[in-house]
Design a protein around this motif. Structure first.
Motif, mmCIF file in Angstrom:
data_model
loop_
_atom_site.group_PDB
_atom_site.id
_atom_site.type_symbol
_atom_site.label_atom_id
_atom_site.label_comp_id
_atom_site.label_asym_id
_atom_site.label_seq_id
_atom_site.Cartn_x
_atom_site.Cartn_y
_atom_site.Cartn_z
ATOM 1 N N LEU A 1 0.838 -1.198 0.000
ATOM 2 C CA LEU A 1 0.000 0.000 0.000
ATOM 3 C C LEU A 1 0.870 1.244 0.000
ATOM 4 O O LEU A 1 1.864 1.334 0.738
ATOM 5 C CB LEU A 1 -0.913 -0.007 1.223
ATOM 6 C CG LEU A 1 -1.879 -1.189 1.344
ATOM 7 C CD1 LEU A 1 -2.755 -1.030 2.577
ATOM 8 C CD2 LEU A 1 -2.734 -1.333 0.093
ATOM 9 N N ASN A 2 0.456 2.237 -0.801
ATOM 10 C CA ASN A 2 1.146 3.526 -0.857
ATOM 11 C C ASN A 2 0.459 4.522 0.062
ATOM 12 O O ASN A 2 -0.761 4.516 0.209
ATOM 13 C CB ASN A 2 1.155 4.062 -2.295
ATOM 14 C CG ASN A 2 1.865 3.108 -3.259
ATOM 15 O OD1 ASN A 2 2.841 2.452 -2.882
ATOM 16 N ND2 ASN A 2 1.363 3.033 -4.489
ATOM 17 N N ASP A 3 1.250 5.352 0.689
ATOM 18 C CA ASP A 3 0.755 6.437 1.550
ATOM 19 C C ASP A 3 -0.027 5.915 2.769
ATOM 20 O O ASP A 3 -0.823 6.656 3.374
ATOM 21 C CB ASP A 3 -0.150 7.395 0.755
ATOM 22 C CG ASP A 3 0.552 7.989 -0.462
ATOM 23 O OD1 ASP A 3 1.774 8.228 -0.344
ATOM 24 O OD2 ASP A 3 -0.108 8.159 -1.486
ATOM 25 N N PHE A 4 0.178 4.650 3.147
ATOM 26 C CA PHE A 4 -0.568 4.145 4.300
ATOM 27 C C PHE A 4 -0.017 4.699 5.608
ATOM 28 O O PHE A 4 -0.752 4.898 6.584
ATOM 29 C CB PHE A 4 -0.514 2.610 4.317
ATOM 30 C CG PHE A 4 -1.307 2.012 5.442
ATOM 31 C CD1 PHE A 4 -2.707 2.029 5.409
ATOM 32 C CD2 PHE A 4 -0.672 1.475 6.547
ATOM 33 C CE1 PHE A 4 -3.429 1.499 6.457
ATOM 34 C CE2 PHE A 4 -1.407 0.945 7.594
ATOM 35 C CZ PHE A 4 -2.788 0.957 7.550
ATOM 36 N N LYS A 5 1.295 5.027 5.642
ATOM 37 C CA LYS A 5 1.880 5.596 6.848
ATOM 38 C C LYS A 5 1.256 6.948 7.164
ATOM 39 O O LYS A 5 1.015 7.291 8.335
ATOM 40 C CB LYS A 5 3.387 5.733 6.663
ATOM 41 C CG LYS A 5 4.122 6.224 7.913
ATOM 42 C CD LYS A 5 5.606 6.250 7.665
ATOM 43 C CE LYS A 5 6.346 6.709 8.933
ATOM 44 N NZ LYS A 5 5.922 8.032 9.395
ATOM 45 N N ALA A 6 0.935 7.689 6.130
ATOM 46 C CA ALA A 6 0.307 9.000 6.356
ATOM 47 C C ALA A 6 -1.091 8.841 6.947
ATOM 48 O O ALA A 6 -1.536 9.670 7.763
ATOM 49 C CB ALA A 6 0.234 9.772 5.035
ATOM 50 N N VAL A 7 -1.771 7.774 6.559
ATOM 51 C CA VAL A 7 -3.106 7.524 7.117
ATOM 52 C C VAL A 7 -2.998 7.287 8.623
ATOM 53 O O VAL A 7 -3.771 7.835 9.422
ATOM 54 C CB VAL A 7 -3.760 6.324 6.417
ATOM 55 C CG1 VAL A 7 -5.072 5.944 7.112
ATOM 56 C CG2 VAL A 7 -4.018 6.644 4.949
ATOM 57 N N ASN B 1 -2.012 10.643 10.341
ATOM 58 C CA ASN B 1 -3.034 11.690 10.346
ATOM 59 C C ASN B 1 -4.300 11.270 11.101
ATOM 60 O O ASN B 1 -4.953 12.115 11.733
ATOM 61 C CB ASN B 1 -3.403 12.072 8.911
ATOM 62 C CG ASN B 1 -2.222 12.704 8.173
ATOM 63 O OD1 ASN B 1 -1.340 13.317 8.799
ATOM 64 N ND2 ASN B 1 -2.184 12.523 6.861
ATOM 65 N N HIS B 2 -4.655 10.014 11.013
ATOM 66 C CA HIS B 2 -5.947 9.579 11.577
ATOM 67 C C HIS B 2 -5.816 8.584 12.737
ATOM 68 O O HIS B 2 -6.830 8.233 13.347
ATOM 69 C CB HIS B 2 -6.806 8.948 10.477
ATOM 70 C CG HIS B 2 -7.072 9.878 9.331
ATOM 71 N ND1 HIS B 2 -7.983 10.923 9.398
ATOM 72 C CD2 HIS B 2 -6.544 9.919 8.063
ATOM 73 C CE1 HIS B 2 -8.011 11.562 8.240
ATOM 74 N NE2 HIS B 2 -7.119 10.978 7.392
ATOM 75 N N GLY B 3 -4.634 8.099 13.005
ATOM 76 C CA GLY B 3 -4.443 7.156 14.101
ATOM 77 C C GLY B 3 -4.465 5.712 13.618
ATOM 78 O O GLY B 3 -4.947 5.390 12.533
ATOM 79 N N HIS B 4 -3.930 4.855 14.464
ATOM 80 C CA HIS B 4 -3.820 3.443 14.082
ATOM 81 C C HIS B 4 -5.177 2.741 14.047
ATOM 82 O O HIS B 4 -5.361 1.793 13.287
ATOM 83 C CB HIS B 4 -2.898 2.721 15.067
ATOM 84 C CG HIS B 4 -1.450 3.104 14.908
ATOM 85 N ND1 HIS B 4 -0.636 2.587 13.921
ATOM 86 C CD2 HIS B 4 -0.667 3.996 15.587
ATOM 87 C CE1 HIS B 4 0.573 3.100 14.007
ATOM 88 N NE2 HIS B 4 0.583 3.965 15.026
ATOM 89 N N ALA C 1 -9.719 9.028 3.291
ATOM 90 C CA ALA C 1 -8.312 8.716 3.050
ATOM 91 C C ALA C 1 -8.168 8.112 1.670
ATOM 92 O O ALA C 1 -9.056 7.410 1.187
ATOM 93 C CB ALA C 1 -7.789 7.750 4.111
ATOM 94 N N MET C 2 -7.024 8.419 1.028
ATOM 95 C CA MET C 2 -6.688 7.835 -0.263
ATOM 96 C C MET C 2 -5.450 6.974 -0.079
ATOM 97 O O MET C 2 -4.442 7.406 0.500
ATOM 98 C CB MET C 2 -6.427 8.922 -1.302
ATOM 99 C CG MET C 2 -7.657 9.732 -1.670
ATOM 100 S SD MET C 2 -8.936 8.711 -2.453
ATOM 101 C CE MET C 2 -8.087 8.201 -3.945
#
Length: 740
Positions: free
Chosen positions: A616-622, A625-628, A695-696
């Motif tokens: 997955l791309n950009d999953f760390k930002a999710v 930004n939004h929590g685990h 989220a994207m």
């Protein structure tokens, strides 16, 4: 005569019966008394002492040899040993040494050995000491227990007193009977009446001891009841009636024997009287001057010949009664010094009134038994010549010792006595059987209660069944015999519905499946081998662990535990071990197994297999930004979207935090891989919306082909990963194919 004799022989019978009763009660005693005391040794004492009394009873009627007297003495010693062992075992149960018993046994052994070697040894009278000491030890046992007991104290003290009294009287009896002919013991006691009184009192004390032990070993009733009282008294009453009837028969036989002996003695005396020369008798002067006359010498010789020819006659004498005195005319040799009685001697200055009456009437009679000096004898009086007025002018007296008289009467009384003893023994045996049966029933009922309590409280279901076979011996069904409440709950049916019915009759809709279990349990019932397996019970959709075992051929028992929840737990554990808990996709372990299976199938079919490695791309930002928690929701949604892109034959797995792998088996060309990759790209292009948060997340896909890019699962997976990383960040491409 026979009445006084009956006092001893029937007293011996009462003693034997009382001792056998004691043995029966002690052998069959149960409850606290049987556990508190070693009553089996007291029972053996009663049995051996009863046998000794029977031997004494036999010795009254039959001449005893030294061997039988020795046997009787050793039996009495054996009874004494049993009493001492009773005392010693009780001490052991109270954690006390038995050294005193060992010394006592040594003394008894030496004494018994001496008696066996030489019946006439001077130490034979010490058996009285052994009897007294044994009785004191047994009495001490009950006394000690009574003083310490909280329950049955008075019964124990009563048993101690009875035991001491009976033992003391047994010592007195032993003084008379040990190593002595039973009939000779009468003279030692001054006649049958004295010895009989000792024996009767002893029998009463033994009965009292037996009653105390019986009462202590009988369960107490909560309240007084007539049936309970009758249950205690029926045996004493029955024994009393039996002994009373036996006493009547014995007395009747004794009277008949006594009368028969009197008739025989009178007949013999008449024959001797008839054989005497009456003319010679009439010539006697009945004075001392007759001593030298031929008439006197001939008559004396004739009487001596009668005595010598008949061993039962002690002496014979011609006499007359003059001036109220018995005067001898001619007589045989007297016993003892073997001297003739001189003529004209005064035999008795005051004859018995019966002799005076006989002298007047001339009616023959038998006098006695009477004691003369140190002997007891019987005398027949018959007339020889008569006077002119009809009175007796001369009479013949023939004397026989009472020992033989006793024996003949005792022998005739022995038949009803033996019958009575046998009947009493059978009655006591019946009592013992009843008490043993009652005890066994009590134990069986207690065991049944314990079994039912355990059977009813078991968490494990248990059912007893019997196999049904056809004519060829093949199992065709089984019938339910019994089951516990747990089995009812597990099967969902009441025992009233199942008991007595067959399995196929109860569950006709499961005929095919039940036939398998009929064969299974039929093997258990035939071979007796225990078998265990798991069974699915269709009517309740439950799983059971079933164990079948057989206790006899043709029958078997089933024990079963409900393992439905266990199987669910195991299935859940397997699921957790093989699936990712967040996405419920296969984890790395299950994926490797599926991948190995797919590669093996490719080897068999010759078709290729593709492995897609997704990141997955950009999953760390999710997460940032939004929590685990929100990230976990996104991952779960990703798993659902990816699952819709796979074929039924494909495998999709999550092997890392944001890494997924897919296996596409049996591909014909690369377009199939491109189609799947396109679906994945399209599904991931849509935003993830949860509430007011959006989220994207993109995805990078690397592809490797087996066997083009590797010969094993590890290589194929590694190269798909490498292909994925090489295309990371290039959003224009749907996937990256591995290139060497």
């Amino acid at each position: 005569m026979h009445g006084s004799l009956g006092c001893i022989d029937y007293a011996l019978l009462l003693t034997a019966v009382s001792l056998f009763w004691l043995a029966t009660v002690c052998f069959t005693a149960d409850g606290p008394t049987g556990r508190r005391f070693p009553l089996v040794w007291l029972a053996w004492f009663g049995l051996l002492s009863g046998i000794a009394s029977c031997l004494e009873l036999w010795g009254v009627a039959v001449p005893e040899s030294d061997f039988l007297m020795t046997v009787r003495t050793l039996v009495v010693l054996g009874a004494a040993i049993c009493l001492v062992e009773f005392w010693a075992r009780y001490r052991e149960r109270n954690h006390k040494p038995r050294r005193g018993a060992l010394g006592y046994f040594a003394l008894l052994g030496v004494y018994g050995f001496a008696v066996a070697l030489d019946p006439s040894n001077p130490f034979r009278w010490t058996s009285v000491f052994f009897n007294a000491l044994s009785a004191m030890l047994a009495a001490w046992t009950f006394l000690y227990a009574g003083l310490r007991a909280e329950n049955s104290r008075y019964w124990l003290l009563g048993a101690a007193v009875a035991c001491l009294g009976a033992g003391g009287l047994a010592s007195i009896e032993a003084y008379g009977f040990t190593m002595r002919a039973a009939i000779d013991a009468l003279a030692l006691f001054g006649g049958a009446a004295s010895l009989g009184a000792v024996l009767i009192v002893r029998a009463c004390l033994v009965v009292a001891l037996t009653g105390c032990i019986w009462r202590m070993s009988t369960p107490r009733q909560g309240h007084f009841s007539v049936p309970g009282l009758l249950g205690l008294l029926w045996l004493p009453v029955a024994l009393g009636l039996l002994l009373l009837a036996g006493w009547g028969m014995t007395e009747a036989e004794g009277r008949k024997a006594d009368q028969a002996q009197r008739r025989d003695l009178l007949m013999h005396s008449r024959m001797v009287s008839a054989a005497l020369d009456r003319e010679m008798v009439s010539w006697l002067g009945w004075t001392a001057s007759d001593a030298g006359k031929v008439v006197y010498l001939n008559l004396r010789r004739r009487l001596s010949q009668v005595v010598d020819s008949d061993g039962s006659v002690s002496w014979a004498m011609l006499y007359l009664v003059q001036d109220g005195m018995m005067i001898s005319g001619a007589a045989s040799m007297l016993p003892g010094p073997r001297l003739p009685l001189p003529p004209g001697a005064v035999v008795d200055k005051s004859p018995d009134p019966s002799i005076l009456e006989f002298w007047e009437t001339g009616a023959p009679f038998v006098e006695g038994p009477i004691r003369r000096g140190g002997t007891i004898s019987v005398t027949a009086h018959v007339p020889v010549t008569f006077s002119q007025n009809g009175g007796v002018q001369a009479a013949l007296a023939m004397n026989t010792e009472a020992v033989n008289w006793y024996r003949r009467i005792a022998a005739s009384r022995l038949v009803p006595i033996r019958t009575t003893l046998l009947a009493a023994s059978l009655l006591l045996g019946f009592l013992g059987t009843l008490r043993l049966r009652s005890r066994q029933d009590t134990l069986l009922q207690a065991s049944e209660r314990r079994y039912r309590s355990l059977f009813g409280s078991m968490l494990e279901g248990v059912a007893y069944c019997r196999i049904i076979e056809d004519e060829d011996g093949k199992p065709v069904d089984y019938v339910f015999l019994d089951m516990n409440p747990a089995a009812e709950t597990m099967l969902g049916k009441n025992r009233e519905v199942l008991i007595g019915r067959t399995a196929l009759e109860t569950y006709p809709e499961y005929n095919d499946e039940l036939q398998k279990w009929v064969d299974y349990f039929g093997t258990v019932a035939k071979t007796g081998r225990t078998r265990s397996t798991e069974m699915f019970y269709g009517p309740r959709e439950r799983w059971f662990m079933v164990r079948g075992f057989s206790w006899k051929t043709g029958s078997f028992a089933i024990s079963f535990n409900d393992i439905t929840e266990q199987r669910k737990t195991e299935r859940e554990h397997r699921r957790l071990a093989l699936l990712d808990p967040l996405t419920e996709l296969p984890n790395r372990r299950l994926f490797r197994d599926r991948l190995d299976q797919a590669l093996a199938r490719s080897d068999r079919t010759g078709q290729k297999c593709a492995v897609l490695y997704l990141d997955l791309n950009d999953f760390k930002a999710v997460n940032d930004n939004h929590g685990h928690a929100f990230g976990d929701v996104v991952l779960s949604e990703v798993g659902d979207r990816l699952r819709t892109c796979m074929r039924r034959s494909d495998t999709l797995a999550r092997i890392g935090g944001d890494e997924f792998v897919a296996v596409i088996p049996e591909i014909k060309d690369f377009t199939e891989v491109a189609v799947v990759a396109g679906k994945i790209k399209h599904s991931m292009s849509r935003p993830f919306r949860f509430g007011d948060r959006v989220a994207m997340v993109g995805v990078s896909i690397g592809v490797s082909i087996y066997p083009d890019h590797g010969a094993d699962a590890g290589t194929i997976l590694l190269r798909a990963d490498a292909a994925m990383y090489s295309g990371k960040g290039d959003k224009s491409r749907q996937f990256v194919m591995y290139e060497a």
